[in-house]
Write a protein that holds these residues in place. Structure first.
Motif, PDB file in Angstrom:
ATOM      1  N   HIS A  53      57.787  47.772  33.741  1.00  0.00           N
ATOM      2  CA  HIS A  53      57.798  49.083  34.063  1.00  0.00           C
ATOM      3  C   HIS A  53      58.901  49.664  33.669  1.00  0.00           C
ATOM      4  N   GLY A  54      58.835  50.754  32.729  1.00  0.00           N
ATOM      5  CA  GLY A  54      59.907  51.523  32.377  1.00  0.00           C
ATOM      6  C   GLY A  54      60.864  52.073  33.130  1.00  0.00           C
ATOM      7  N   GLN A  55      59.889  52.882  34.298  1.00  0.00           N
ATOM      8  CA  GLN A  55      60.810  53.722  35.345  1.00  0.00           C
ATOM      9  C   GLN A  55      60.974  52.650  36.521  1.00  0.00           C
ATOM     10  N   LYS A  56      62.060  52.893  37.158  1.00  0.00           N
ATOM     11  CA  LYS A  56      62.344  51.833  38.373  1.00  0.00           C
ATOM     12  C   LYS A  56      62.879  52.898  39.517  1.00  0.00           C
ATOM     13  N   ASP A  72      64.747  55.438  34.531  1.00  0.00           N
ATOM     14  CA  ASP A  72      64.508  54.629  33.444  1.00  0.00           C
ATOM     15  C   ASP A  72      65.669  54.078  32.788  1.00  0.00           C
ATOM     16  N   TRP A 129      65.541  44.509  32.556  1.00  0.00           N
ATOM     17  CA  TRP A 129      64.930  45.874  33.051  1.00  0.00           C
ATOM     18  C   TRP A 129      63.292  45.791  32.693  1.00  0.00           C
ATOM     19  N   ASN A 130      63.009  45.351  31.518  1.00  0.00           N
ATOM     20  CA  ASN A 130      61.615  45.038  30.909  1.00  0.00           C
ATOM     21  C   ASN A 130      60.831  44.106  31.431  1.00  0.00           C
TER      22      ASN A 130
END
Length: 263
Positions: A244-247, A202, A239-240
């Motif tokens: 998706h918070g996790q990548k 994240d 990122w946002n």
């Protein structure tokens, strides 16, 4: 070199990527026996953990006691703090005897070494002629176009003055590093050969990874905060963007591998 990673040893252990199993299987396929590995610059044991699943015994050495404290405790792995410079006598006492090691590995560390002295020790400790040395580095992380477009100038411009000169060897994928060994069976050169490792992150973990850089700590010691508020906001927006918070963060891995020969 060790002092560059003292302050962020915990961050390093938590956020640095492990390496793909394919990498270790490829290396192991080049060693005729699998009795003993010397993992040099083992840090917090990212490579030692995987090697322990393939080889009977692993000796992980590092100059940083703080990093070793975060290494995984496994029954067939022995960790040892070593001085930056070891005599042959100390090498024999600390690591192993002459011509007794199947494999020497160096994960993301060889650019810090005094290579002529180190290679002398590698050639002394490896089994002749098929003992293998494998050294790899990973280059900058790849997330997606949006995040990478923020990261790339942050890395190449903002952080550049705070990296040690040796870091250029990593940026060059170890292509220019001195590597006086013979190609292993099935290859006509010593690489670098490319692999890819992946880590789910994240944004907080991504920032923690950046804070584990030696350059980040060097800048901080000079009163410079690389992750300024405006930089953090730029990363957050990128990122946002996809919701998706996790990548999946990909790290290209570049392997140099050779055998010692009859030296």
């Amino acid at each position: 070199m060790a002092e560059l990673f003292v302050e962020q040893a915990k961050q390093y252990a938590e956020t640095r990527p492990s390496y793909p199993q394919e990498l270790f299987e490829s290396i192991a396929s080049k060693t005729p026996s699998r009795d003993l590995v010397w993992d040099v610059g083992t840090g917090s044991g990212q490579a030692a953990r995987s090697l322990a699943g393939i080889y009977k015994n692993v000796i992980g050495t590092d100059t940083s006691l703080k990093q070793l404290e975060f290494a995984p405790k496994l029954p067939n792995v022995r960790y040892q703090q070593t001085p930056p410079v070891m005599s042959m006598g100390e090498l024999e006492q600390t690591v192993s005897t002459q011509s007794s090691v199947d494999l020497v590995t160096i994960a993301q560390a060889m650019h810090w070494f005094d290579l002529p002295s180190f290679y002398q020790q590698v050639k002394w400790v490896l089994k002749k002629p098929h003992g293998v040395i494998a050294a790899w580095c990973y280059t900058i992380p790849e997330v997606n176009d949006s995040v990478d477009s923020v990261f790339n100038p942050f890395y190449s411009i903002d952080s550049d003055p705070y990296w040690e000169p040796q870091r250029k060897l990593v940026d060059n994928k170890y292509m220019s590093i001195d590597f006086p060994f013979e190609p292993v069976e099935g290859t006509d050169n010593t690489g670098p050969f490319k692999f890819v490792t992946e880590k789910m992150m994240d944004l907080d973990e991504y920032f923690t990874y950046i804070r584990s850089w030696s350059a980040y700590q060097t800048a901080k010691a000079k009163g410079v905060e690389l992750l300024r508020d405006d930089v953090i906001e730029s990363f957050k927006r990128a990122w946002n963007e996809d919701g998706h918070g996790q990548k999946v963060v990909k790290f290209p891995v570049h392997l140099k591998i050779g055998k010692v020969g009859n030296v």
